[in-house]
Scaffold this motif. Structure first.
Motif, PDB file in Angstrom:
ATOM      1  N   SER A 488       0.846  -1.188   0.000  1.00  0.00           N
ATOM      2  CA  SER A 488       0.000   0.000   0.000  1.00  0.00           C
ATOM      3  C   SER A 488       0.882   1.239   0.000  1.00  0.00           C
ATOM      4  N   PRO A 489       0.476   2.291  -0.697  1.00  0.00           N
ATOM      5  CA  PRO A 489       1.273   3.522  -0.673  1.00  0.00           C
ATOM      6  C   PRO A 489       1.116   4.321   0.619  1.00  0.00           C
ATOM      7  N   VAL A 490       0.127   3.979   1.428  1.00  0.00           N
ATOM      8  CA  VAL A 490      -0.116   4.774   2.643  1.00  0.00           C
ATOM      9  C   VAL A 490      -0.038   3.970   3.932  1.00  0.00           C
ATOM     10  N   PHE A 491      -0.071   2.633   3.868  1.00  0.00           N
ATOM     11  CA  PHE A 491      -0.018   1.811   5.071  1.00  0.00           C
ATOM     12  C   PHE A 491       1.108   0.792   4.980  1.00  0.00           C
ATOM     13  N   GLU A 492       1.737   0.538   6.129  1.00  0.00           N
ATOM     14  CA  GLU A 492       2.666  -0.576   6.239  1.00  0.00           C
ATOM     15  C   GLU A 492       1.861  -1.869   6.349  1.00  0.00           C
ATOM     16  N   ALA A 493       2.547  -3.013   6.343  1.00  0.00           N
ATOM     17  CA  ALA A 493       1.870  -4.302   6.504  1.00  0.00           C
ATOM     18  C   ALA A 493       1.507  -4.519   7.967  1.00  0.00           C
ATOM     19  N   PRO A 494       0.435  -5.280   8.247  1.00  0.00           N
ATOM     20  CA  PRO A 494       0.049  -5.536   9.636  1.00  0.00           C
ATOM     21  C   PRO A 494       0.911  -6.632  10.256  1.00  0.00           C
ATOM     22  N   ALA A 495       0.814  -6.771  11.567  1.00  0.00           N
ATOM     23  CA  ALA A 495       1.474  -7.889  12.258  1.00  0.00           C
ATOM     24  C   ALA A 495       0.777  -9.183  11.862  1.00  0.00           C
ATOM     25  N   ARG A 510       2.530   4.998   6.454  1.00  0.00           N
ATOM     26  CA  ARG A 510       3.794   5.295   5.794  1.00  0.00           C
ATOM     27  C   ARG A 510       4.031   6.806   5.847  1.00  0.00           C
ATOM     28  N   PRO A 511       5.246   7.229   6.082  1.00  0.00           N
ATOM     29  CA  PRO A 511       5.514   8.674   6.102  1.00  0.00           C
ATOM     30  C   PRO A 511       5.343   9.286   4.718  1.00  0.00           C
ATOM     31  N   ASP A 512       4.964  10.534   4.706  1.00  0.00           N
ATOM     32  CA  ASP A 512       4.723  11.266   3.463  1.00  0.00           C
ATOM     33  C   ASP A 512       5.996  11.999   3.050  1.00  0.00           C
ATOM     34  N   PRO A 513       6.654  11.574   1.966  1.00  0.00           N
ATOM     35  CA  PRO A 513       7.913  12.236   1.571  1.00  0.00           C
ATOM     36  C   PRO A 513       7.734  13.695   1.181  1.00  0.00           C
ATOM     37  N   SER A 514       6.512  14.110   0.860  1.00  0.00           N
ATOM     38  CA  SER A 514       6.302  15.503   0.468  1.00  0.00           C
ATOM     39  C   SER A 514       6.123  16.427   1.667  1.00  0.00           C
ATOM     40  N   ASP A 515       6.062  15.874   2.867  1.00  0.00           N
ATOM     41  CA  ASP A 515       5.908  16.701   4.061  1.00  0.00           C
ATOM     42  C   ASP A 515       7.148  17.572   4.235  1.00  0.00           C
ATOM     43  N   PRO A 516       6.972  18.854   4.592  1.00  0.00           N
ATOM     44  CA  PRO A 516       8.144  19.752   4.716  1.00  0.00           C
ATOM     45  C   PRO A 516       9.147  19.318   5.780  1.00  0.00           C
ATOM     46  N   GLN A 517       8.712  18.509   6.742  1.00  0.00           N
ATOM     47  CA  GLN A 517       9.623  18.064   7.810  1.00  0.00           C
ATOM     48  C   GLN A 517      10.051  16.612   7.647  1.00  0.00           C
ATOM     49  N   TYR A 518       9.818  16.071   6.461  1.00  0.00           N
ATOM     50  CA  TYR A 518      10.156  14.657   6.250  1.00  0.00           C
ATOM     51  C   TYR A 518      11.651  14.395   6.456  1.00  0.00           C
ATOM     52  N   ALA A 600     -14.250   6.334  14.075  1.00  0.00           N
ATOM     53  CA  ALA A 600     -13.020   6.826  13.444  1.00  0.00           C
ATOM     54  C   ALA A 600     -12.587   5.935  12.282  1.00  0.00           C
ATOM     55  N   PHE A 601     -12.563   4.628  12.510  1.00  0.00           N
ATOM     56  CA  PHE A 601     -12.105   3.713  11.456  1.00  0.00           C
ATOM     57  C   PHE A 601     -13.092   3.657  10.292  1.00  0.00           C
ATOM     58  N   SER A 602     -14.372   3.834  10.574  1.00  0.00           N
ATOM     59  CA  SER A 602     -15.360   3.868   9.499  1.00  0.00           C
ATOM     60  C   SER A 602     -15.121   5.079   8.602  1.00  0.00           C
ATOM     61  N   ALA A 603     -14.793   6.214   9.199  1.00  0.00           N
ATOM     62  CA  ALA A 603     -14.521   7.421   8.416  1.00  0.00           C
ATOM     63  C   ALA A 603     -13.287   7.223   7.536  1.00  0.00           C
ATOM     64  N   VAL A 604     -12.262   6.576   8.079  1.00  0.00           N
ATOM     65  CA  VAL A 604     -11.046   6.333   7.297  1.00  0.00           C
ATOM     66  C   VAL A 604     -11.351   5.388   6.143  1.00  0.00           C
ATOM     67  N   HIS A 605     -12.132   4.336   6.426  1.00  0.00           N
ATOM     68  CA  HIS A 605     -12.510   3.378   5.383  1.00  0.00           C
ATOM     69  C   HIS A 605     -13.223   4.080   4.231  1.00  0.00           C
ATOM     70  N   ARG A 606     -14.050   5.054   4.529  1.00  0.00           N
ATOM     71  CA  ARG A 606     -14.786   5.750   3.478  1.00  0.00           C
ATOM     72  C   ARG A 606     -13.888   6.692   2.690  1.00  0.00           C
ATOM     73  N   GLN A 607     -12.825   7.170   3.316  1.00  0.00           N
ATOM     74  CA  GLN A 607     -11.916   8.074   2.621  1.00  0.00           C
ATOM     75  C   GLN A 607     -10.931   7.330   1.725  1.00  0.00           C
ATOM     76  N   VAL A 608     -10.523   6.132   2.166  1.00  0.00           N
ATOM     77  CA  VAL A 608      -9.579   5.326   1.368  1.00  0.00           C
ATOM     78  C   VAL A 608     -10.170   3.921   1.219  1.00  0.00           C
ATOM     79  N   PRO A 609     -11.218   3.795   0.404  1.00  0.00           N
ATOM     80  CA  PRO A 609     -11.952   2.531   0.333  1.00  0.00           C
ATOM     81  C   PRO A 609     -11.173   1.372  -0.264  1.00  0.00           C
ATOM     82  N   GLY A 610     -10.046   1.648  -0.911  1.00  0.00           N
ATOM     83  CA  GLY A 610      -9.254   0.568  -1.480  1.00  0.00           C
ATOM     84  C   GLY A 610      -8.211   0.012  -0.535  1.00  0.00           C
ATOM     85  N   GLU A 611      -8.098   0.563   0.671  1.00  0.00           N
ATOM     86  CA  GLU A 611      -7.090   0.119   1.639  1.00  0.00           C
ATOM     87  C   GLU A 611      -7.667  -0.944   2.571  1.00  0.00           C
TER      88      GLU A 611
END
Length: 796
Positions: A488-495, A510-518, A600-611
């Motif tokens: 995934s481009p935004v999540f690491e693998a689970p345990a 996953r950290p965002d490389p475009s963040d100014p403090q990356y 909270a997790f339901s909101a995230v699921h709706r924002q990134v439904p492919g994750e």
């Protein structure tokens, strides 16, 4: 000694030619000539099921007009049904001899069967077979699913013999009022003026066969009628008589207005992308302007849908969901390309995406405009156009909206999309498609959100999530567990090694490389939570990544209030940053506040439904929050879609089923964990626990429990503890009178016959083995006493 092979100029050294490598042994075989070469068994004609027996038969792919040639269709390249694969000749050699390269070990010494021009003879001038098509991977489907190839369309056959526009399709281009309609016995006018707004109209083709446009393009006839008038097929007399398409640009008697319109559209000639129809030229003819475009000889998705409907006896037959997703997935890079150029497509719909073979192409660039353009006309289609366009104009978000609406039309019969649901979607509770594919619904819902800011921010962001949804849909069509994993481009693998996940074992962001403090954060490293929080206080800027790292560290320290304060600050900076809600969910999970975690997790699921990460987290929250059925469905999706999620999802599914008393279902869930997973040994132990808890004195179930741990590596002491528990349960069952039906063989438990004396002997040995593994004398004495207590009575 000179080499004896015909035509070879080499010399024999060490028994082999130093040029061709052939053996100098007398009588060594010489490569036969093409005329004398025996045919390999796999290519001889006449064998049952061979490719040759199917040559000349029509292709079995729906809608393809090709025939089978050499076992494959000569149009779409699909293999013939029943054609057997060619058997390749192989040679087994000593593996040790391949360690060093020499003339003796070279594969070039192996005599080859005749193939290609050698087999066809020196007079061959073309390839007669199509086997090379097998080597080309299909583009559509991303390697996850198969989309039937669309046969090429003969350009001349696409010309309409007697072009006309049905009266019920005649509407004013300015006010959409019905025009050119019949009145009584009098037929409607094909040319005239709109009685409502006065706009001039004409439904008569302005070009006919043989007309020469721009001194270069010879018209062959009309292809279709669009929003700007008729579309024509023509030959480019200046470029090898290639086929081109002429599309009306502007019908105006004002030459200055026409020149301005052409100048405004010249940027389209700079658009060069393999998924977008190419614009060759702009020409004028008798006061009208035309765009000259590439001819794309395929079928539009609208034509494919019409063909499916016709083949289904007039009943709407939508595309399979995986195929619809594959089409959209393939064309999204074209939208990304246009958006990067500062352009928006504006009028995407099934009519404007054509499939040719196993590729697609975006056509009809007449509506493309600059994102900054606030003056030129906007072209769109009712039911597809975003609701804000008439007020604020077009944008990347409005293109995303048209993509979402198109996807719905491809997947189901979207009744009311131009009326009742003009700017909304049917509710999931009354739509079987959305009930069956929850992630698909949220993907479309985000594409078609009423507020443009709530939609996907780019075509690439949509493509990433759509690919994840496609993986889910394909997985749902198959049974069992996924054998592959996709990063995934935004999540690491689970345990994968814990049967009960806590918040820290869920996938990390996953950290965002475009963040100014990356870059600064990489220098901080992975310090202990308390030290990390102190280090983060020195951050040059409280960027999103800094706030997320601080929140996670606070959760690890048990300070969930500080964590939610950091996420609240992030949401103040960017209300659309769903990563803050992910951390809120982890904090709620830490506090075992399952209602907050679900929200909270339901909101995230709706924002990134492919994750899958949010689905796994939501499943845990639902399992502990009183929604076991939803939890089981989410666990099943994760287990079937990605191998990295198979173990934790299977463990969760087993817990839900075991809690409901479904022992067999829990065992089936644990059997989904692949043997290659790090969680496999733990799954076998949990499987034994589930069977033991639900055995109800069934010796066969107890035998399965002991078998579960027999094939995995375990700590010797842990293995003996399981053995003692299971054998003790079996002994209790036998002594309580668990009899064996007459005429049946006596069962066994782990290879031990289910008799009291045999079970006592095995149990005694297990106790003594466990005693030898004990760490202290006291435990060892207790275990020896247990062994003595259970042993069979003897006379000695």
């Amino acid at each position: 000694m000179k080499c004896q092979q015909p035509g070879c100029t080499g010399s024999v050294q060490d028994g082999y030619c130093d040029v061709c490598g052939m053996s100098a042994t007398p009588g060594a075989s010489v490569s036969p000539s093409p005329s004398s070469s025996p045919a390999p068994p796999s290519t001889t004609a006449g064998g049952p099921g061979s490719a040759a027996t199917l040559d000349g038969q029509p292709c079995g792919q729906a809608g393809c007009t090709g025939t089978i040639d050499d076992g494959y269709c000569d149009v779409c390249g699909s293999p013939a049904t029943g054609a057997s694969a060619a058997v390749a000749a192989s040679s087994q050699s000593d593996p040790m001899s391949t360690r060093t390269g020499s003339a003796r070990t070279s594969a070039s010494r192996i005599q080859s069967a005749a193939v290609g021009s050698t087999r066809a003879g020196t007079s061959a001038t073309r390839r007669s077979g199509s086997a090379s098509r097998r080597m080309r991977a299909a583009r559509l489907g991303a390697g996850l699913t198969v989309v039937p190839a669309a046969p090429a369309v003969d350009a001349l056959k696409a010309v309409i013999p007697n072009p006309s526009v049905p009266e019920d399709k005649r509407t004013c281009s300015k006010c959409d009022s019905p025009i050119g309609r019949s009145k009584g016995d009098q037929p409607g006018r094909s040319e005239g003026f709109c009685p409502k707004c006065g706009q001039e109209f004409s439904f008569t083709p302005k070009l006919g066969a043989g007309d020469l446009v721009g001194g270069q393009y010879e018209v062959a006839g009309a292809l279709a009628h669009g929003g700007l008038g008729w579309i024509y097929l023509a030959r480019d007399r200046n470029v090898s008589n290639r086929w081109v398409v002429l599309k009306g640009l502007l019908n105006s008697g004002d030459p200055d207005a026409l020149a301005a319109a052409i100048a405004e559209q010249q940027f389209l000639a700079q658009v060069e992308h393999p998924l977008i129809v190419e614009i060759y030229n702009f020409v004028t003819h008798e006061g009208a302007g035309y765009i000259v475009m590439e001819w794309v000889g395929g079928r539009s998705l609208k034509q494919i849908l019409k063909r499916r409907m016709k083949d289904n006896n007039g009943v709407y037959d939508p595309l399979p969901v995986d195929q619809a997703l594959a089409y959209i997935l393939e064309v999204l890079p074209a939208f990304g390309y246009l958006h990067d150029l500062g352009l928006v497509y504006c009028d995407f719909k099934p009519d404007n995406l054509i499939q040719v073979g196993d590729a697609v192409k975006l056509i009809d660039l007449g509506g493309v405009r600059r994102i900054t353009d606030e003056d030129s006309a906007i072209f769109g289609t009712v039911g597809y156009q975003a609701p804000e366009v008439p007020v604020v104009g077009t944008s990347i978000a409005s293109d995303i909206y048209t993509i979402g609406r198109t996807l719905v039309v491809l997947c189901m019969e979207f009744r009311g999309y131009q009326g009742t649901y003009l700017h909304t979607l049917p509710p999931p509770e009354s739509t079987p498609l959305f009930q069956m594919h929850d992630s698909l619904y949220w993907l479309i819902a985000k594409c078609c959100a009423p507020d443009p800011a709530d939609r996907f921010g780019s075509a690439e962001e949509l493509r990433t999530q759509l690919l994840g949804v496609l993986r889910e849909v394909v997985a749902a069509k198959t049974s069992g567990t996924a054998l592959t994993s996709a990063a995934s481009p935004v999540f690491e693998a689970p345990a994968t090694s814990a049967s009960a996940l806590d918040w820290s074992q869920l996938p990390d962001l996953r950290p965002d490389p475009s963040d100014p403090q990356y870059s600064w954060l990489t220098s901080v490293g992975d310090a202990e939570p308390a030290e990390l929080i102190k280090a983060l206080e020195q951050a040059p800027e409280e960027s999103a990544e800094v706030l997320l790292r601080r929140a996670r560290a606070a959760i690890a320290l048990g300070d969930t209030a500080a964590a939610t304060a950091s996420t609240a600050q992030l949401l103040t900076q960017d209300p659309w940053d769903w990563r803050a809600l992910w951390l809120d969910g982890l904090a709620a999970m830490k506090e075992e506040d399952w209602e907050a975690a679900k929200a909270a997790f339901s909101a995230v699921h709706r924002q990134v439904p492919g994750e899958l990460g949010p689905k796994l987290a939501l499943a845990i929250a639902c399992e502990n929050g009183g929604l076991p059925e939803i939890a089981e469905g989410l666990y099943a999706t994760c287990a079937a879609t990605d191998a990295a999620y198979a173990a934790p999802a299977a463990f969760g599914m087993a817990r839900v089923r075991a809690a409901a008393g479904d022992t067999a279902g829990a065992v089936r869930a644990l059997d989904l964990v692949p043997t290659t997973s790090r969680g496999y040994p733990e799954s076998r132990q949990l499987r034994a626990d589930v069977l033991l808890a639900g055995s109800q004195d069934d010796l066969a179930v107890l035998d399965q429990a002991l078998t579960s741990i027999a094939s995995v590596r375990m700590d010797p002491g842990e293995r003996q503890r399981y053995t003692v528990r299971i054998l003790r349960h079996a002994l209790d069952s036998v002594t309580k009178g668990a009899g064996v039906p007459a005429g049946t063989a006596r069962p066994t438990v782990g290879g031990v016959e289910a008799r009291e004396d045999a079970l006592r002997d095995a149990l005694e040995n297990a106790y003594r083995a466990l005693a030898r593994e004990a760490d202290n004398l006291g435990d060892r004495v207790l275990l020896v006493n247990e062994a003595n207590a259970v042993r069979n009575r003897t006379l000695v």
